[in-house]
Design an enzyme around this catalytic site. Structure first.
Site, mmCIF file in Angstrom:
data_model
loop_
_atom_site.group_PDB
_atom_site.id
_atom_site.type_symbol
_atom_site.label_atom_id
_atom_site.label_comp_id
_atom_site.label_asym_id
_atom_site.label_seq_id
_atom_site.Cartn_x
_atom_site.Cartn_y
_atom_site.Cartn_z
ATOM 1 N N GLY A 20 0.754 -1.110 -0.117
ATOM 2 C CA GLY A 20 0.067 -0.117 0.034
ATOM 3 C C GLY A 20 0.764 1.304 0.045
ATOM 4 N N GLY A 64 3.518 -3.523 -3.931
ATOM 5 C CA GLY A 64 3.091 -3.858 -5.444
ATOM 6 C C GLY A 64 3.395 -2.525 -6.325
ATOM 7 N NE ARG A 65 -0.760 2.263 -5.788
ATOM 8 C CZ ARG A 65 -1.814 2.201 -6.048
ATOM 9 N NH1 ARG A 65 -2.017 2.991 -7.367
ATOM 10 N NH2 ARG A 65 -2.814 1.780 -5.658
ATOM 11 N NE ARG A 96 -4.512 2.977 -10.533
ATOM 12 C CZ ARG A 96 -4.168 4.447 -9.876
ATOM 13 N NH1 ARG A 96 -3.703 5.197 -10.590
ATOM 14 N NH2 ARG A 96 -4.511 4.524 -8.688
ATOM 15 C CE1 TYR A 115 -10.108 2.174 -8.029
ATOM 16 C CE2 TYR A 115 -8.293 2.698 -9.478
ATOM 17 C CZ TYR A 115 -9.062 1.646 -8.762
ATOM 18 O OH TYR A 115 -8.658 0.478 -8.730
ATOM 19 C CB CYS A 168 -18.091 3.673 -28.553
ATOM 20 S SG CYS A 168 -19.400 4.330 -29.148
HETATM 21 N N1 LLP Z 1 -1.432 -6.945 -0.256
HETATM 22 C C1 LLP Z 1 -2.508 -7.098 -0.711
HETATM 23 C C2 LLP Z 1 -3.529 -8.148 0.078
HETATM 24 C C3 LLP Z 1 -3.386 -6.259 -1.387
HETATM 25 O O1 LLP Z 1 -4.596 -6.476 -1.269
HETATM 26 C C4 LLP Z 1 -2.655 -5.258 -2.499
HETATM 27 C C5 LLP Z 1 -3.438 -4.473 -3.057
HETATM 28 C C6 LLP Z 1 -1.302 -5.219 -1.982
HETATM 29 C C7 LLP Z 1 -0.562 -6.083 -1.231
HETATM 30 C C8 LLP Z 1 -0.438 -4.415 -2.822
HETATM 31 O O2 LLP Z 1 -0.774 -2.822 -2.638
HETATM 32 P P1 LLP Z 1 0.145 -1.767 -3.261
HETATM 33 O O3 LLP Z 1 1.494 -1.858 -2.778
HETATM 34 O O4 LLP Z 1 0.245 -1.980 -4.746
HETATM 35 O O5 LLP Z 1 -0.506 -0.578 -3.193
HETATM 36 N N2 LLP Z 1 -6.356 -1.277 -8.468
HETATM 37 C C9 LLP Z 1 -6.102 -0.205 -7.535
HETATM 38 C C10 LLP Z 1 -5.157 -0.844 -6.416
HETATM 39 C C11 LLP Z 1 -5.929 -2.115 -5.748
HETATM 40 C C12 LLP Z 1 -4.998 -2.695 -4.805
HETATM 41 C C13 LLP Z 1 -5.408 -3.862 -4.374
HETATM 42 N N3 LLP Z 1 -4.623 -4.602 -3.324
HETATM 43 C C14 LLP Z 1 -5.395 1.010 -8.248
HETATM 44 O O6 LLP Z 1 -5.292 0.965 -9.450
HETATM 45 O O7 LLP Z 1 -5.141 2.084 -7.467
#
Ligand code: LLP
Length: 432
Positions: free
Chosen positions: A249, A293-294, A331, A335, A362
């Protein structure tokens, strides 16, 4: 000034990524195109990995959250960098299996895993199955029993933390589809059930409070809440759990207005909090897992589009349309997410126009941004959207039967395809 450190402008006035001219990339591979800087991805992985060594004596694991961007090459890179992965579907598991990803470094998530998924994960030897609810606990126990093994699991907790981010990507609140709530008592019920079930070995807890969180304090707070719960479990069940998975996150720079704390400051503060709290509660130091992740892939990627139609509606706005849009980056539509944009072939020119960037679908809501500062666009210019490495390719769609773009990695001044662009034949492959 760019949002990502690997972007620069060369002597032709073109944008470069990892030292490679993006206008050349657009010519060579066509647009739309995702481009990612492999060294930058590896550096981000190493930063998180080393921060656990530096601040927490190496007693933990980084599991790259592959939902941000998954393909065989990403799992190879994670394996090569000696980190784990977080997966959330049979598709991600299958992809990881294709590169023999070590099963003991996989955390498997999901609030509604199917029997097939759980069976495949357990057969592959996944050791950190993150069980989301009580029904799933029974299902995992049943399948493990059939396979004649003991499933090693973590229980996902909802810590009741409301982090400051978009409502759709908040997950730690009590009102969430994920996890067992500490405050409502179902977390303790889950623990007691897990301890009693014959084919389950409960190793620890997981929590994830949301995504694109720019401050560190909610993560430290989540760690305290879970440690309090570990202490409560020790007291009530005489069972001390040894794994604390704090999820991912961590926020990134999408625009220069975003100001995320540095990643290794995260581990520094969380380690300090965990050490102080365990001492206060008389607990052993848990093994820590984090799931960025991000923050690993987001800043390392860009998307290139070609400018097509330009429509000025005097007194209203100017639309600049590109050859992609919500199909490769949903996105903004989903969002309202902001990005930093520029024309890659005019990167040395001032952003003297304000436009709405429209996609090709479209659908009126198919926009990439509104009120966007941009160099004056002409047909054929190459638009770059910065920081698209996370949740762009993985959330792409074939809406309007638009093909998904390919993904190119740059490294050492060279480029290579890691995911081929979809073809028209691919689009009809499964049609009867
Ligand atoms: N761990 C779990 C259990 C998660 O659900 C997630 C993200 C992560 C790790 C990784 O989070 P990050 O470090 O990437 O923030 N589609 C959305 C983001 C959804 C994230 C879902 N879970 C967007 O485009 O912002």
């Amino acid at each position: 000034m760019f949002v990502s450190k690997d972007l620069a402008v060369n002597e032709k006035g073109h944008l470069t990524i990892g030292g490679v001219d993006t206008v050349d990339l657009a010519k060579e591979y066509g647009t739309p195109l995702y481009v990612m800087d492999e060294d930058y991805i590896r550096q981000n992985m190493a930063l998180f990995r080393d921060s656990i060594d530096k601040y927490y004596g190496g007693n933990g694991l980084v599991c790259y959250a592959s939902k941000a961007f998954a393909c065989k090459e990403m799992y190879r890179i994670a394996k090569d960098e000696n980190i784990g992965v977080d997966i959330v579907s049979i598709g991600e598991l299958y992809t990881a299996m294709q590169v023999d990803f070590p099963a003991d470094k996989i955390c498997y998530h999901g609030n509604n895993k199917t029997r097939r998924e759980i069976t495949m994960a357990l057969e592959y030897g996944v050791e950190k199955l993150v069980v989301d609810n009580l029904m799933e606990l029974d299902l995992v126990n049943e399948i493990a029993g059939q396979l004649g093994i003991t499933a090693k699991i973590l229980l996902r907790l909802t810590p009741g933390i409301d982090a400051h981010t978009h409502d759709f990507i908040k997950t730690g609140k009590i009102d969430s589809k994920f996890g067992l709530t500490i405050q409502l008592g179902d977390a303790m019920e889950g623990v007691k059930k897990a301890i009693a079930l014959p084919h389950i070995q409960l190793l620890g807890f997981h929590c994830h409070i949301g995504s694109q969180i720019l401050e560190i304090s909610p993560f430290a707070h989540a760690a305290e809440v879970v440690l309090d719960f570990i202490a409560q479990v020790k007291k009530e069940c005489g069972y001390e759990l040894s794994i604390l998975n704090l999820g991912g996150g961590f926020g990134i720079h999408y625009t220069l207005e975003d100001d995320p704390d540095p990643y290794d400051a995260y581990m520094e503060q969380v380690s300090r909090t965990v050490k102080a709290k365990t001492q206060e509660l008389g607990l052993k130091l848990p093994y820590i897992i984090i799931e960025p992740g991000r923050s690993i892939v987001g800043p390392a990627g860009i998307t290139l589009h070609t400018v097509g139609g330009i429509k000025n509606i005097p007194g209203y706005r100017k639309y600049v349309s590109v050859d992609g849009g919500m199909t490769d980056n949903i996105r903004y539509a989903l969002y309202g997410s902001k990005y930093d944009f520029l024309l890659a072939n005019k990167a040395d020119q001032p952003k003297d126009d304000v436009v709405t960037l429209a996609g090709r679908c479209c659908e009126s809501g198919d926009l990439l941004g509104e009120g966007v500062q941009l160099q004056t666009a002409q047909v054929g210019d190459i638009l770059c959207t910065c920081a698209t490495g996370a949740y762009n390719y993985t959330m792409s769609s074939n809406y309007n039967r638009v093909c998904t773009p390919g993904v190119v990695f740059v490294k050492g001044g060279e480029s290579r395809v890691v995911i081929k662009a979809q073809t028209l034949e691919d689009l009809v492959r499964n049609d009867i």
